[in-house]
Design an enzyme around this catalytic site. Structure first.
Site, mmCIF file in Angstrom:
data_model
loop_
_atom_site.group_PDB
_atom_site.id
_atom_site.type_symbol
_atom_site.label_atom_id
_atom_site.label_comp_id
_atom_site.label_asym_id
_atom_site.label_seq_id
_atom_site.Cartn_x
_atom_site.Cartn_y
_atom_site.Cartn_z
ATOM 1 N N HIS A 432 18.571 -15.553 -3.626
ATOM 2 C CA HIS A 432 17.465 -14.790 -3.056
ATOM 3 C C HIS A 432 17.125 -13.618 -3.976
ATOM 4 C CE1 HIS A 432 14.784 -13.204 -0.047
ATOM 5 N NE2 HIS A 432 15.446 -12.063 0.029
ATOM 6 N N GLU A 443 24.523 -10.166 -1.803
ATOM 7 C CA GLU A 443 24.432 -11.619 -1.957
ATOM 8 C C GLU A 443 25.395 -12.102 -3.044
ATOM 9 O OE1 GLU A 443 21.222 -15.219 -2.800
ATOM 10 O OE2 GLU A 443 20.717 -13.165 -3.376
ATOM 11 N N LYS A 463 12.757 -14.993 -8.793
ATOM 12 C CA LYS A 463 11.968 -13.773 -8.574
ATOM 13 C C LYS A 463 11.921 -12.872 -9.802
ATOM 14 C CE LYS A 463 12.840 -13.597 -3.577
ATOM 15 N NZ LYS A 463 13.810 -14.712 -3.445
ATOM 16 N N PHE A 528 13.850 -9.645 6.406
ATOM 17 C CA PHE A 528 13.950 -8.486 7.287
ATOM 18 C C PHE A 528 14.288 -8.953 8.703
ATOM 19 C CE2 PHE A 528 10.954 -5.287 4.912
ATOM 20 C CZ PHE A 528 11.881 -5.211 3.887
#
Length: 541
Positions: A432, A443, A463, A528
């Protein structure tokens, strides 16, 4: 099968015993049936044998024999028998007890036969485990509008982060994003709808149709599909924010100025609904919204629909388009975004000590999932197999991960159990890793805890090159994961110049692409609200 047959047999045994007792003894006292329940199987056989002789009824004996052929009624060998069978709901318990009493007091075989017929109807036939495979993919990203171009850019380490051009953001402290500069709906979406729809819906529709095209689903192939078993489950974290924002601006003048489509085109479910309407697909259709874990939730639920036989084909994934003033301003207010405006390609830096927040991205990712035999029958190209996945909730904080990573670890462990594989078989992880201090480290620690002893393991973050696509992130990263399986190459982590203390760079892919024969791959997405999700793909064999 054992569990299914025993749970099916147990209520029948109860009813048959009750009816038999009433015929042989002429009474209707339900206590006799209860007494039988508390005994063992051998006692039931003795009672039933006596009952058969006493009644002299061949039909009753046949019913008793039928009951015993199902196997032992083990539910009645403990004091919690009825609660284990019918659940803890007292209403349900009383209802079934009343039915048992009526059967016992009626003295007629017809009531027993009706109950037997009802139980037979309610019993689900045994089914073999249905396998789920990926047969098509579609994307809309800042690095490409098809899976090949997108992944080739990732392998080359190209960044899709740049200055925002869609609106004037000169007054914002953050002025960069993974913005899609050129986008066309021509040939994919009707011009009339293109003018009215929010971008999240347009990205969704085009990526969804591209996934079908990539999967070889032509009009002729589509005509052979059972449309009632074809579904769409493409979610969004934020929905149609631009449509909603424009409606608020119009309302400042008058409600009469509001777009009549502002409500339907702002809701997260309408993208899936519009795609289904276009395709005529009548199977499972809805949207899941779990913030940045949205796509993984949609993918796993879609796979489950196929496994359960509720669908043969599913388009699934996520889409978001919030690079607009209200979207940018909202995340700025959260103090979550990088402000590296003068060097945008260096702004997204997972696991690097010099990161200062994540970078927003936009786009969509869609997978075409298909039941294996359905795919083989039409001669589809199978890219990878979906093995399983899981969800958990941290139940800790709105935006921060749990300090000890318990929710993530539990999610990974459950995903492995769902997939039926060991942790040693996972040798690639698309993390992630958003480029935030708390998220990256927690993580990484969870991954090291679960897989750190595997010398073959490689971890990267998509990302680092396209930013955080929010609800679409998991689906776009699932495409990258499947592409890694197909090509045998994993893309680099860019901007990883000064790794965090405690991070073993041997686990992380370096600044250049690396060759990797993937056994099984895990893709994580967290959102979230403490939403954790992990999904697992592997080469199809």
């Amino acid at each position: 099968m054992v569990g299914a047959s025993s749970s099916y047999a147990s209520p029948l045994c109860t009813w048959f015993v009750a009816a038999c007792m009433s015929v042989s003894h002429g009474g209707g006292d339900s206590r006799q049936a209860v007494a039988l329940q508390s005994g063992g199987r051998s006692r039931r056989r003795r009672q039933l044998s006596k009952c058969s002789v006493a009644s002299g009824s061949a039909s009753i004996q046949a019913l008793v024999t039928s009951c015993l052929d199902f196997g032992p009624c083990t539910h009645y060998n403990n004091n919690n028998a009825l609660s284990s069978l019918f659940g803890s709901n007292s209403v349900s318990l009383n209802r079934n007890q009343r039915r048992l009493n009526r059967a016992a007091s009626s003295g007629g075989a017809m009531a027993v036969m009706e109950m037997e017929k009802e139980a037979a109807v309610n019993k689900k036939p045994p089914t073999e485990q249905r396998r789920v495979v990926v047969t098509g993919m579609g994307v809309e990203t800042s690095l490409g509008h098809d899976p090949h171009t997108f992944y080739e850019n990732l392998l080359q380490g190209n960044s899709g982060i740049s200055q925002i051009e869609n609106f004037d953001c000169s007054e914002f402290p953050t002025r960069i994003a993974g913005e899609i500069k050129s986008f066309s709906t021509e040939g994919w979406v009707a011009p009339k709808l293109s003018k009215r729809m929010d971008k999240f819906m347009l990205y969704l529709l085009t990526a969804g149709k591209k996934a079908l095209a990539d999967g070889g689903v032509t009009d002729e192939v589509m005509a052979e599909f059972d449309k009632t078993k074809c579904g769409v489950l493409i979610g969004s974290a934020m929905g149609g924010m631009k449509v909603f924002y424009d409606a608020i601006e119009a309302l400042r003048i008058s409600y009469k100025k509001m777009n009549p489509f502002c409500v339907p085109f702002a809701t997260t479910n309408m993208g899936s609904a519009m795609l289904a309407m276009d395709l005529g697909w009548m199977g499972p259709n809805y949207s899941i919204s779990t913030a940045c874990a949205t796509s993984n939730f949609c993918i796993l639920n879609s796979a489950n629909h196929i496994i359960k036989g509720e669908a043969d084909v599913m388009l699934c994934g996520g889409s978001d388009a919030v690079i607009i003033p209200i979207g940018l301003g909202g995340f700025v207010a959260c103090r979550a975004l990088s402000q590296r405006n003068n060097d945008p390609t260096k702004a997204s830096r997972p696991w690097d000590t010099n990161r200062d927040g994540f970078v927003m991205g936009e786009g969509a990712g869609v997978l075409l999932l298909e039941e294996l035999e359905h795919a083989k029958k039409r001669g589809a190209t199978i890219y990878a197999e979906f093995l399983g996945g899981s969800f958990t909730c941290d139940a800790y904080h709105m935006t921060e991960p749990h300090p000890d990573g318990a929710g993530v670890i539990l999610c990974i462990e459950r995903a492995l159990a769902s997939a039926g594989i060991s942790k040693e078989q996972i040798n690639y992880i698309n993390a992630h890793a958003t480029s935030t201090h708390a998220g990256d480290i927690k993580e990484y620690q969870a991954l090291a805890h679960c897989f750190g002893q595997n010398p073959e393991l490689k971890v990267n973050s998509t990302k680092s090159m396209i930013g955080h696509l929010l609800g679409a992130a998991g689906a776009v990263e699932a495409v990258a994961t499947v592409q890694a399986i197909r090509t045998g190459w994993v893309h680099p982590n860019i901007n990883l110049e000064n790794p965090d203390s405690g991070v073993d760079t041997k686990l992380l892919v370096g600044p250049k692409k690396e060759r990797l024969d993937i056994k099984a791959a895990l893709s994580n997405s967290f959102g979230f609200g403490g939403h954790n999700s992990s999904i697992i793909f592997a080469p199809y064999k």
